[in-house]
Design a protein around this motif. Sequence first.
Motif, short mmCIF file in Angstrom:
data_model
loop_
_atom_site.label_atom_id
_atom_site.label_comp_id
_atom_site.label_asym_id
_atom_site.label_seq_id
_atom_site.Cartn_x
_atom_site.Cartn_y
_atom_site.Cartn_z
N LEU A 82 0.98 3.98 -2.91
CA LEU A 82 0.24 5.89 -2.87
C LEU A 82 1.70 6.72 -2.72
O LEU A 82 1.58 7.70 -3.04
N GLY A 83 3.16 5.83 -2.07
CA GLY A 83 3.70 7.13 -1.97
C GLY A 83 4.65 7.17 -3.14
O GLY A 83 5.16 8.14 -3.55
N CYS A 97 0.60 2.35 7.84
CA CYS A 97 0.73 2.85 5.88
C CYS A 97 0.78 4.05 6.40
O CYS A 97 1.88 5.25 6.26
N LEU A 153 -3.70 0.02 8.07
CA LEU A 153 -3.46 1.25 7.65
C LEU A 153 -2.88 2.00 8.20
O LEU A 153 -2.32 2.87 8.09
N LEU A 177 0.67 -1.39 -0.17
CA LEU A 177 0.10 0.08 -0.34
C LEU A 177 1.25 1.24 -0.14
O LEU A 177 0.36 2.39 -1.13
#
Lengths: 365, 281, 265
Positions: free
Chosen positions: C84-85, C143, C140, C80
């Motif tokens: 996203l990063g 993250c 989550l 994840l």
Amino acid sequence: MTDSMGTVQEMVRLDAVTKRYGSFTALHETELSIRAGEFLTLLGPSGSGKTTLLNAVAGMATPTSGRIWIDGRDVTATPPEKRGLGMVFQSYALMPHMTVFDNIAYPLKVRKISKQEIRKRVSDVLELVRLPDLAHRKPKELSGGQQQRVSIARCLVYNPRLVLMDEPLGALDKKLREQMQLEIKRLHNELKITMIYVTHDQEEALNMSDRIMLMNGGKAEQIGSPHDLYFRPVSQFAADFIGQSTMLDAKILEVGDPCIVDLGASGQCKVKVPGANKDQGGKLVLRPETLRLITNDQIADGFNALSVRYKDSLVTGSTIKHIVELENGTELIVQELTTPEETAKRHEGRLLVAWPVEAGIFLDR
Amino acid sequence: MRPETREQYRIAVFALPATLFMLVMMAIPLGSVVWQSISDDTGLSLAAYAKIVQSNLFIRVTRTTLEIALGATLVAFFLGYPIAYFLAKQSTKRQTIWLIVILIPFWTSSLVKSFAFVVMLGHAGILNTFLGELGLGPYKMLFNRIGVMVGMSHFLVPFMVFPILTNLRSQPPELAKAAAIMGAGKFRIFRTVTFPLSLPGVVSGALLVFILALGFFIVPKLLGGRQDVMLSSLVDFYAREVFDFQMSSAIAVILMATALLAAFLLSKVRGGASILSKESS
Amino acid sequence: MMEGQGSTWRRANAAFAIAAMIFLLLPSLIVIPMSFSDSELIIFPPKGYSFHLYQRYVEEPGWVSASILSLRVAIWTTILSICLGVPAAYALVRGNFPGRRMLAMFLLSPIMLPSVVLALAIYIYFVRISLSHGELRLVLAHCVATLPFVVVTAAAGIQTVDANIERAATIMGASRLYVFRTVTLPLVIPSIVAGALFTFLISFDEIIISIFVAKAGDTTLPIKMFSSLVFEVSPVLAAISTMLTLMSALICILVTFAQKGDAKP
């Protein structure tokens, strides 16, 4: 290149293009028209706006106002990938993770050309830039000159109508640079592509261009052939930037053909100044190679002469530069061809510097 | 829309998923912590802050936190600077090897390190056994301030080393050479050239270490005694033992504000986040 | 005289620096011999050696399942965070849109925030939105803490890629996404791998946020280690610590290696 009507086709047109970043104006309102097949150089010091102009044509900077036309199409709002241009960068911009072959094949893959056709076109273009055996090397295994040939090949392989070159030889040493200048010129002549070439090297610009656009402070200072720029500079900046020159403070004493110009304590001389006004001040520009040193008073017709003091001589290979001083202390450089004989002119007596009247250029700005 | 602007939007879209994620998972939760700290059942209320300011526990814990954070920052500086200075003098190849020596403990779980310190510093631990053979001790080094300082500074030294090392590496070697040619000895060069020039690195390392030290939780909990409760533990205490979310939120807000202030100072020292530096083109 | 002063200074510095580095390395090293102890007591050096503690790690209830949970959480967190990063780092480095600086500060802010503050905030938030999936809660929350590291490492990698290479590709007719896929991404793979490995490690070792957001049954390895350290120090910890230290060392060496092979134009 001419169309069926026999008129010269226009490849690029800039219509009142300006570029501002906030309150800073990188490019003042500029008009420019480039013929198809022309080699145009944007010449100027850094910050003169030449790269801004190039980026505007490439689509990497959108003009603040004005319109850009390429090949009859208004591309002002077209993103760079849809303009169909080629571009060569100073840093080569080769993809380090791809071989020479893959680098050159890249634009063809983007265009979804068949593998077979790609292989053929890549090997043709490698032949053209004289690097046929390096297809499977990585860029970092090549010399700077070879890398730039690859990057030129990559840009020619998809036959762009217009090729932009942003100081492509800036990272190379002098010898290689001169060799590559000839190479680029050869490719331009063979392929008849339109080129916009950016450089800050006046010699390079003079060597290669059909026309030069000299830029200064975000404005076009002068546009013309290399010959025009060298022999008919329109401003002191142009005269100073292109070639070597000495500038003397001058004032028009007597309007005529030629005019009589006052050089202060150094004396007077004749200069052709179209449209001169009496008492107009400016600079007299003298190119070193138009000057001669003479020792007697027998000045030929159509020549100017001023008395000078000898200071020093520098041999620079094929030419020798004499440094002399005018009455008012201004130094002048006189360039002559080197001869095998002793060339130093250590004159004790009277020495004059002379030049043909039409070689002097009077510039009031 | 101008093509350039459109292009920028197209690039910005790449950051959209991460931004949305952080909005939902960080900004909203933090916002509600702030809200929680200034409201109760009846509406806006600063009761929690009023309670905190008057609470002896809070004042004592705050003092402890500042003491420990400052102390750990100092220790980390005195250990970290010589390491950075030593590393800066090594060749690039050796530097890589030495850096691994620092990076391995840096990336080792804080629980592993705490466990190791329990074993090393305990009453019958390795250090006391060793000192006993020299006829010393035993000393109490665990579950008190010593344990906390050892554990925390161990954790924090690398954070001090990296910014100082970066600074020392960027110093032009000609400076030290010029000083040496003018006749300055090695120590004088260090004192009058290298160290003063490295101060920005020192300040940014110290601020970073201080911010991190303020929020320590595991090390004081495992290696400290009852006297070494830090603000983080207080947040935990109110949240998970007393279930007073208003109080824990208020303390968290104070902690967050302090950290953000220090982070702001840090960005001033560093002249903006480094990942934003762009080549001018 | 001058020479003498110089080399004394240098030697003193080297001695002190090496001593300090030994202090840094010592805890990681000391757990290794202890993990092979054949005794139930935690003593150093061990009297005899065996794999007895590793056996206990496997056999005692809870340790293996905690490890598996940590592994699953770390893998999902890594996936994840990278997804996203990396694009976010690309936008921050290559973009020039208004608010870019603010956005960077926002995305990196968890680095500067004390973990406890994040932990409390996310904990309260999960209670409020009644998110009850235990593993999802952990992923989550982790993250949030790991994303800035991915952004920083990926941004550093993207910065080493000459922007003109991308410009060249664009001018040759490639769309931005195609350029990102065929040029940028292959060149920043080493940085992404480094970021992924570190993300994995951070998540696998994460304790503070986990303590707050994990549900009662969801014991990650660090949570189990933490309670063992608080309540009764089990010698099994030596075996686990050794494995964790080796994992950290391996990842550090891999990353150093990966960045060595980094194509730097």
